[in-house]
Design a protein around this motif. Structure first.
Motif, mmCIF file in Angstrom:
data_model
loop_
_atom_site.group_PDB
_atom_site.id
_atom_site.type_symbol
_atom_site.label_atom_id
_atom_site.label_comp_id
_atom_site.label_asym_id
_atom_site.label_seq_id
_atom_site.Cartn_x
_atom_site.Cartn_y
_atom_site.Cartn_z
ATOM 1 N N VAL A 1 0.841 -1.190 0.000
ATOM 2 C CA VAL A 1 0.000 0.000 0.000
ATOM 3 C C VAL A 1 0.882 1.248 0.000
ATOM 4 C CG1 VAL A 1 -1.830 1.235 1.224
ATOM 5 C CG2 VAL A 1 -1.842 -1.252 1.175
ATOM 6 N N LEU A 2 1.949 1.192 0.782
ATOM 7 C CA LEU A 2 2.886 2.326 0.817
ATOM 8 C C LEU A 2 3.456 2.564 -0.580
ATOM 9 C CD1 LEU A 2 4.376 4.460 2.455
ATOM 10 C CD2 LEU A 2 6.085 2.751 3.072
ATOM 11 N N GLN A 3 3.725 1.466 -1.285
ATOM 12 C CA GLN A 3 4.256 1.575 -2.638
ATOM 13 C C GLN A 3 3.256 2.268 -3.567
ATOM 14 O OE1 GLN A 3 7.537 0.654 -3.090
ATOM 15 N NE2 GLN A 3 7.166 1.929 -4.914
ATOM 16 N N ILE A 4 1.981 1.859 -3.458
ATOM 17 C CA ILE A 4 0.944 2.482 -4.305
ATOM 18 C C ILE A 4 0.918 3.990 -4.041
ATOM 19 C CG2 ILE A 4 -1.565 2.643 -4.753
ATOM 20 C CD1 ILE A 4 -1.779 -0.338 -3.960
ATOM 21 N N LEU A 5 0.962 4.334 -2.754
ATOM 22 C CA LEU A 5 0.903 5.764 -2.395
ATOM 23 C C LEU A 5 2.127 6.497 -2.935
ATOM 24 C CD1 LEU A 5 -0.310 5.168 1.246
ATOM 25 C CD2 LEU A 5 -1.534 6.591 -0.400
ATOM 26 N N THR A 6 3.286 5.911 -2.675
ATOM 27 C CA THR A 6 4.538 6.561 -3.080
ATOM 28 C C THR A 6 4.567 6.776 -4.593
ATOM 29 O OG1 THR A 6 5.538 5.417 -1.240
ATOM 30 C CG2 THR A 6 7.059 6.388 -2.800
ATOM 31 N N ASP A 7 4.089 5.772 -5.335
ATOM 32 C CA ASP A 7 4.086 5.885 -6.800
ATOM 33 C C ASP A 7 3.141 6.970 -7.307
ATOM 34 O OD1 ASP A 7 5.806 3.802 -6.837
ATOM 35 O OD2 ASP A 7 4.345 2.273 -7.433
ATOM 36 N N ASN A 8 2.230 7.392 -6.459
ATOM 37 C CA ASN A 8 1.200 8.327 -6.930
ATOM 38 C C ASN A 8 1.295 9.719 -6.318
ATOM 39 O OD1 ASN A 8 -0.919 6.916 -8.756
ATOM 40 N ND2 ASN A 8 -0.298 5.394 -7.243
ATOM 41 N N VAL A 9 2.436 10.024 -5.725
ATOM 42 C CA VAL A 9 2.563 11.347 -5.110
ATOM 43 C C VAL A 9 2.671 12.416 -6.199
ATOM 44 C CG1 VAL A 9 4.006 12.828 -3.642
ATOM 45 C CG2 VAL A 9 3.622 10.440 -3.011
ATOM 46 N N ALA A 10 1.806 13.435 -6.085
ATOM 47 C CA ALA A 10 1.846 14.515 -7.069
ATOM 48 C C ALA A 10 2.697 15.680 -6.556
ATOM 49 C CB ALA A 10 0.425 14.994 -7.353
ATOM 50 N N LYS A 11 2.558 15.987 -5.258
ATOM 51 C CA LYS A 11 3.292 17.124 -4.676
ATOM 52 C C LYS A 11 3.582 16.791 -3.228
ATOM 53 C CE LYS A 11 0.305 20.470 -6.972
ATOM 54 N NZ LYS A 11 -0.794 21.379 -6.757
ATOM 55 N N ASN A 12 4.654 17.394 -2.700
ATOM 56 C CA ASN A 12 4.857 17.236 -1.255
ATOM 57 C C ASN A 12 5.319 18.540 -0.619
ATOM 58 O OD1 ASN A 12 7.439 16.997 -2.357
ATOM 59 N ND2 ASN A 12 8.160 15.843 -0.566
ATOM 60 N N TYR A 13 5.006 18.672 0.651
ATOM 61 C CA TYR A 13 5.306 19.904 1.394
ATOM 62 C C TYR A 13 5.854 19.534 2.761
ATOM 63 C CZ TYR A 13 2.195 21.673 -2.168
ATOM 64 O OH TYR A 13 1.634 21.954 -3.373
ATOM 65 N N PHE A 14 6.816 20.315 3.257
ATOM 66 C CA PHE A 14 7.300 20.103 4.619
ATOM 67 C C PHE A 14 6.821 21.259 5.494
ATOM 68 C CE2 PHE A 14 10.127 17.278 2.345
ATOM 69 C CZ PHE A 14 10.225 16.201 3.227
ATOM 70 N N SER A 15 6.432 20.924 6.689
ATOM 71 C CA SER A 15 5.912 21.946 7.593
ATOM 72 C C SER A 15 6.997 22.935 8.022
ATOM 73 C CB SER A 15 5.334 21.257 8.829
ATOM 74 O OG SER A 15 5.248 22.143 9.888
ATOM 75 N N THR A 16 6.568 24.177 8.190
ATOM 76 C CA THR A 16 7.476 25.184 8.755
ATOM 77 C C THR A 16 6.898 25.671 10.082
ATOM 78 O OG1 THR A 16 6.328 26.818 7.388
ATOM 79 C CG2 THR A 16 8.430 25.993 6.545
ATOM 80 N N ALA A 17 5.973 24.862 10.628
ATOM 81 C CA ALA A 17 5.244 25.300 11.822
ATOM 82 C C ALA A 17 6.149 25.516 13.031
ATOM 83 C CB ALA A 17 4.161 24.287 12.159
ATOM 84 N N TYR A 18 7.219 24.761 13.140
ATOM 85 C CA TYR A 18 8.043 24.875 14.348
ATOM 86 C C TYR A 18 9.369 25.597 14.088
ATOM 87 C CZ TYR A 18 4.816 21.888 16.901
ATOM 88 O OH TYR A 18 3.703 21.386 17.523
ATOM 89 N N VAL A 19 9.448 26.309 12.973
ATOM 90 C CA VAL A 19 10.726 26.980 12.671
ATOM 91 C C VAL A 19 10.870 28.205 13.559
ATOM 92 C CG1 VAL A 19 12.013 28.211 10.887
ATOM 93 C CG2 VAL A 19 10.721 26.153 10.308
#
Ligand code: AMP
Length: 578
Positions: free
Chosen positions: A560-578
């Motif tokens: 399932v992780l593979q299916i998800l990983t193969d289908n990632v369109a965009k990713n973002y990292f939080s800056t909430a704790y910077v």
């Protein structure tokens, strides 16, 4: 005065329920005695030295609490054909396959006639209560139900999902008839070998009988939402089929084709009516009552991991009442919803004290016990306290003894002397890297908060799951989201920060502050990704109506992780704790 129905004596069912719940403790003792008398000769119980004793005190002293992993070797022997008395006095001939979507992998659990009997008792009980408040007339039910593939184990036993065993049982058919809830689709559709074709034909049957439909049902809310999302895409094709009386060429399973040909006749008037009804809707709001004007309610499990689908279901339901179905599992039933007018968010389940023996492991410990490092002791059904949370332990009539189901429930009150439970969450901690502990419920709440930001752009979250990524140093939480359309960069960055901030447990917050847990990552997946996950589970033997999106993926469900990983369109990292 309550009327008598075809073969359900309403007064009698209510009276039985009142009787068993009035002295629930005595009924529990009797249930345990019956279970131990019927199965005392089984190897498992013999080895524990009960020596014929059937009282709760001896039972608790001799029999340990177990998880599925502890019983697996016994169940494996049964599945492999050892028909000696292993867990039960009478040999087990059927195995249920739990959906496997909550813990990542399917489990084998024994199924027998008693569990079937319990199923009908639960169905009858909740039916009479809901029929008092929401009576349904003679008609049909649009049921999104699917018989999963059955297979034969190495030892020759029939195996399949618990719901499939139920749908195939003759008692289910006659029971449903008596409850005026007979499925509008033929058996060939329910048991069709291709669930997408079955779903299409369920929708088609629903439309053909649209004026007769009294209720819309599926085991879990997810499959109702899935069905109407599909409707949005195929509705014109369905209308064409009805207009011409010819089944879509997409339906290729011969048994489904043959059964549908008996129902589908050219009906241009009906096709026009459906077309008109759909055309006057705005963004599909109120779709279900518009299509089925005589439907009295929508029924299915709407609590726990189904809560994220409520918003969409309400949209389709318009003003139509949503009612949560009962609480149970492949391992057996627990409680019936006897307060059907409550909204799903407040739904509770009254435990039926004669269908098993139930114990409750307190989640909160008192301070003295904590100081002395004493483990909490399970308490009996009638000893639970209102407002407290417990992990539920089940002893059933099919060979499970003091089995930790893995569910956390909260006691909301009592019906006579039996508790009314609210389902809280699965008991395992989903997300943890070091001192942080976040449960399924914590994840659900964070996602709910962040998803509100999508509304600014008239978008909605279709589904979600999570993953702990320790391949980075430090490790970090990953949240996968499927969204109904394209959200702006700005909103998605905000969502990502909001997710990070919304995990409020002290362990997470402090770890984030010192960066011993890295910034949360939001990975947006392409549309249809969660559909691929569903397909994956269905291929493994899960029935569509028992499907629950796994809320955390990782080591156990790598595919399932593979299916998800193969289908990632965009990713973002939080800056909430910077
Ligand atoms: P399975 O046997 O794999 O289909 O899933 C059974 C599990 O579904 C239970 O252990 C619960 O976690 C969940 N479940 C069943 N009924 C309800 C309910 N009424 N509300 C919330 N969760 C439920």
């Amino acid at each position: 005065m309550l009327e008598k129905m075809e073969s359900i004596n309403v007064d009698q069912v209510i009276e039985e329920f009142e009787t068993i719940t009035k002295d629930a403790e005595k009924v529990q003792r009797e249930a345990l005695k019956k279970i131990l008398e019927e199965n005392g000769s089984a190897e498992y119980l013999q080895n524990l030295g009960l020596n014929g004793r059937t009282d709760p005190e001896s039972y608790k002293a001799c029999v340990p609490l177990v998880s599925h992993a502890d019983l697996e070797p016994y169940i494996r022997r049964i599945a492999d054909g050892d028909n000696s008395r292993i867990l039960t006095g009478k040999a087990i001939t059927t195995i249920s396959l739990s959906s496997g979507t909550t813990q990542g992998k399917s489990k084998f659990v024994p199924f027998n006639d008693e569990l079937m009997e319990n199923t009908m008792q639960i169905y009858r009980t909740s039916f009479v209560f809901r029929n008092k408040e929401f009576p349904i007339g003679k008609g049909k039910a649009l049921q999104f139900i699917y018989g999963s593939k059955q297979f034969i184990t190495k030892g020759g036993l029939t195996a399949g999902t618990a719901t499939s065993h139920v749908y195939r049982n003759s008692k289910f058919k006659s029971g449903m008839k008596a409850m005026q809830s007979q499925c509008c689709s033929p058996d060939e559709v329910i048991f069709g070998s291709d669930y997408q074709q079955s779903l299409y034909c369920h929708l088609l049957c629903g439309l053909i009988f649209c004026e007769e439909i009294q209720l819309v049902y599926s085991t879990f809310a997810h499959s109702i939402v899935h069905a109407f999302r599909t409707f949005e895409v195929v509705w014109e094709e369905l209308c064409t089929d009805i207009r011409e009386g010819v089944l879509s060429s997409q339906v290729t399973v011969p048994s489904i084709q043959a059964s549908m040909s008996k129902i589908l006749k050219p009906d241009p008037e009906l096709a026009d009516l459906i077309h008109r009804r759909c055309s006057r809707l705005s963004n599909w709001y109120g779709l279900i009552p518009t299509l089925f004007p005589n439907a009295k309610y929508i029924y299915g499990i709407l609590t726990g991991s189904m809560e994220p689908y409520l918003k969409k279901l309400r949209h389709y339901a318009g003003e139509l009442h949503l009612m949560s179905a009962d609480y149970g599992s492949s391992e057996g039933w627990i409680g019936a919803n006897v307060n059907p007018s409550l909204p799903p968010e407040s739904a509770t389940y009254a435990v039926l004290p004669n269908i098993g023996y139930f114990e409750f492991l307190p989640l909160q410990q008192n301070v003295e016990d904590q100081v002395l490092c004493l483990k909490p002791e399970p308490v009996g059904l009638t000893e639970v306290k209102v407002g407290e949370e417990y992990e539920i332990i089940v002893t059933n009539f099919a060979g499970l003894y003091r089995y930790q189901l893995g569910d956390v429930v909260k006691v909301m009150g009592f019906h006579n002397s039996t508790p009314e439970l609210k389902f809280v969450r699965r008991s395992n901690v989903l997300l943890t890297i070091n001192i942080d502990k976040n449960t399924e419920k914590d994840l659900q709440l964070s996602v709910e908060t962040a998803a509100k930001l999508l509304a600014e752009e008239k978008l909605e979250m279709v589904d979600f799951t999570s993953h702990v990524d320790v391949s980075t140093d430090p490790g970090h939480y990953v949240i996968f989201w499927e969204i109904s359309g394209d959200a702006s960069e700005e909103v998605l960055k905000e969502c990502c920060n909001c997710l990070d901030r919304s995990f409020a447990d002290a362990g997470y917050v402090s770890s984030r502050k010192v960066n011993s847990i890295g910034p949360l990552e939001l990975r947006v997946v392409h549309k249809g990704t969660f559909h691929k996950i569903l397909d994956h589970y269905v291929l493994l033997g899960c029935a569509l109506n028992q499907f629950k999106t796994p809320r955390c993926v990782g080591t156990v469900n790598n595919a399932v992780l593979q299916i998800l990983t193969d289908n990632v369109a965009k990713n973002y990292f939080s800056t909430a704790y910077v």
